[in-house]
Design an enzyme around this catalytic site. Structure first.
Site, short mmCIF file in Angstrom:
data_model
loop_
_atom_site.label_atom_id
_atom_site.label_comp_id
_atom_site.label_asym_id
_atom_site.label_seq_id
_atom_site.Cartn_x
_atom_site.Cartn_y
_atom_site.Cartn_z
N CYS A 1 5.73 5.51 -3.25
CA CYS A 1 4.52 6.13 -3.80
C CYS A 1 4.34 5.61 -5.22
O CYS A 1 5.30 5.56 -6.00
CB CYS A 1 4.67 7.65 -3.82
SG CYS A 1 3.30 8.49 -4.64
N CYS B 1 -1.38 0.99 -3.36
CA CYS B 1 -1.21 2.35 -2.81
C CYS B 1 -0.39 2.29 -1.51
O CYS B 1 -0.77 1.60 -0.56
CB CYS B 1 -2.59 2.93 -2.55
SG CYS B 1 -2.56 4.57 -1.83
N GLU C 1 0.22 14.02 -11.73
CA GLU C 1 -1.18 13.88 -12.17
C GLU C 1 -1.54 14.86 -13.27
O GLU C 1 -2.42 14.61 -14.08
CB GLU C 1 -2.12 14.05 -10.98
CG GLU C 1 -1.90 13.00 -9.92
CD GLU C 1 -3.16 12.30 -9.47
OE1 GLU C 1 -4.21 12.95 -9.47
OE2 GLU C 1 -3.08 11.10 -9.12
N HIS D 1 3.21 6.89 -7.79
CA HIS D 1 3.44 7.82 -8.90
C HIS D 1 4.91 8.01 -9.25
O HIS D 1 5.25 8.36 -10.37
CB HIS D 1 2.87 9.19 -8.53
CG HIS D 1 1.38 9.26 -8.59
ND1 HIS D 1 0.59 8.34 -7.97
CD2 HIS D 1 0.55 10.14 -9.21
CE1 HIS D 1 -0.69 8.65 -8.19
NE2 HIS D 1 -0.73 9.74 -8.95
N ASP E 1 -6.02 0.97 -5.61
CA ASP E 1 -5.22 2.18 -5.44
C ASP E 1 -6.15 3.37 -5.27
O ASP E 1 -7.35 3.29 -5.56
CB ASP E 1 -4.32 2.39 -6.68
CG ASP E 1 -3.39 3.58 -6.50
OD1 ASP E 1 -2.80 3.70 -5.41
OD2 ASP E 1 -3.27 4.40 -7.43
N SER E 2 -5.57 4.48 -4.83
CA SER E 2 -6.35 5.71 -4.72
C SER E 2 -6.77 6.21 -6.10
O SER E 2 -7.73 6.96 -6.21
CB SER E 2 -5.51 6.78 -4.02
OG SER E 2 -4.27 6.93 -4.69
N1 DGL Z 1 -1.31 6.06 -4.51
C1 DGL Z 1 -0.70 6.98 -3.57
C2 DGL Z 1 0.47 6.31 -2.85
O1 DGL Z 1 1.10 5.39 -3.35
C3 DGL Z 1 -0.24 8.24 -4.24
C4 DGL Z 1 -1.35 9.09 -4.78
C5 DGL Z 1 -2.28 9.63 -3.73
O2 DGL Z 1 -1.84 10.43 -2.87
O3 DGL Z 1 -3.44 9.28 -3.77
O4 DGL Z 1 0.76 6.68 -1.75
#
Ligand code: DGL
Length: 276
Positions: free
Chosen positions: A188, A69, A156, A190, A6-7
């Site tokens: 997403c 992600c 976040e 989050h 993930d990011s």
């Molecule tokens: N992990 C990213 C997603 O699911 C969200 C957070 C980011 O923008 O890095 O798109």
């Protein structure tokens, strides 16, 4: 070992579903917090960053990578699969899977009125990856997409329970409500943290797709169809957590997404070459 990438720490919401439904496997989670958020980066940047992460994990004992992600899944998954699996002739040995297909399949199955909404980062929505997958499954479904770029920063900062975040969410969801969708994809990592609010604003008649259990169901099905890969995955219930940034911040936020304590987090550098 199964790698989950993930990011940052948001993908732990996906890992949570995998750990609860498939606890026997060994997992390594890698969040690129140092370069997050990915949501507004270009396709080129996302591709470069995700190549580094994939190379880092494939250089270790990882046979299967789950891209938790949505932004990477939407903008770079095809490229990663072609470069590291198809062109490398490793189709029966390794693979890289994303979240777009399982969530699309679930939404296409659940919708009754064939009106599906998708919310996500700018990158995910602009990739139109959800549209492409859903229409492949059922061309009659109408899809309504909405980028919600302010939600990730709120979450976040740990502000997801504050009235400001709820107000922004409500504003983003207003056009969705007027489209009379009956299924909404949280595209997403989050957004599951605000699940209660999504449910509240969309109402009980709208089915929400986006938690890790959908992914676990789809992964189990994939492993049944790919016994060679399944056999190559170690099963000692081992978990390894890695981040490219400060482990203390990762721990604090990550535990909220994962729902339980993370005892040890390793800080790693994936940039440039094989990351070793
Ligand atoms: N992990 C990213 C997603 O699911 C969200 C957070 C980011 O923008 O890095 O798109």
């Amino acid at each position: 070992m199964i790698g989950v990438i993930d990011s940052g720490f948001g993908g732990l919401s996906v890992l949570k579903g995998l750990l609860s439904d498939m606890p026997e496997y060994d997992y390594v989670y890698l969040g690129d917090s140092a370069r997050a958020p990915y949501g507004s980066h270009s396709r080129e940047t996302i591709t470069r960053f995700s190549e580094e992460i994939v190379e880092f994990l494939f250089d270790r004992d990882v046979k299967l990578i789950i891209v938790a992600c949505n932004t990477i899944s939407g903008l770079a998954l095809r490229h990663l699969q072609n470069k590291y699996i198809v062109d490398a002739g490793l189709k029966d040995k390794k693979n890289i899977l994303g979240v777009i297909f399982p969530f699309s399949e679930e939404a296409a199955t659940k919708t009754k009125n064939k009106r599906v909404g998708v919310v996500g980062t700018k990158g995910t929505i602009s990739s139109r990856a959800y549209e492409t997958e859903i229409l492949k499954i059922d061309p009659e479904i109408e899809i309504f997409s909405m980028p919600c770029p302010l939600l990730v920063p709120f979450i976040e900062e740990g502000w997801h329970d504050k009235p400001e975040a709820k107000m922004v969410l409500k504003k983003y969801l207003r056009p969705m409500k007027s489209r009379h969708i009956d299924t909404l994809i949280l595209g997403c990592t989050h957004y599951p943290l605000m699940m209660r609010d999504f449910k509240k604003y969309m109402g009980s008649k709208v089915h929400i797709v986006g938690d890790g259990s959908v992914l676990a169901k789809s992964l189990k099905d994939y492993l049944k169809r790919h016994p060679d890969i399944d056999k190559s995955l170690s099963r000692n219930g081992k978990r390894t957590y890695m981040t490219t940034d400060d482990p203390i911040k990762f721990k604090k936020m990550g535990e909220k997404f994962l729902g339980h304590p993370i005892p040890k987090i390793e800080m790693v550098n994936v940039e440039g070459g094989d990351g070793k």
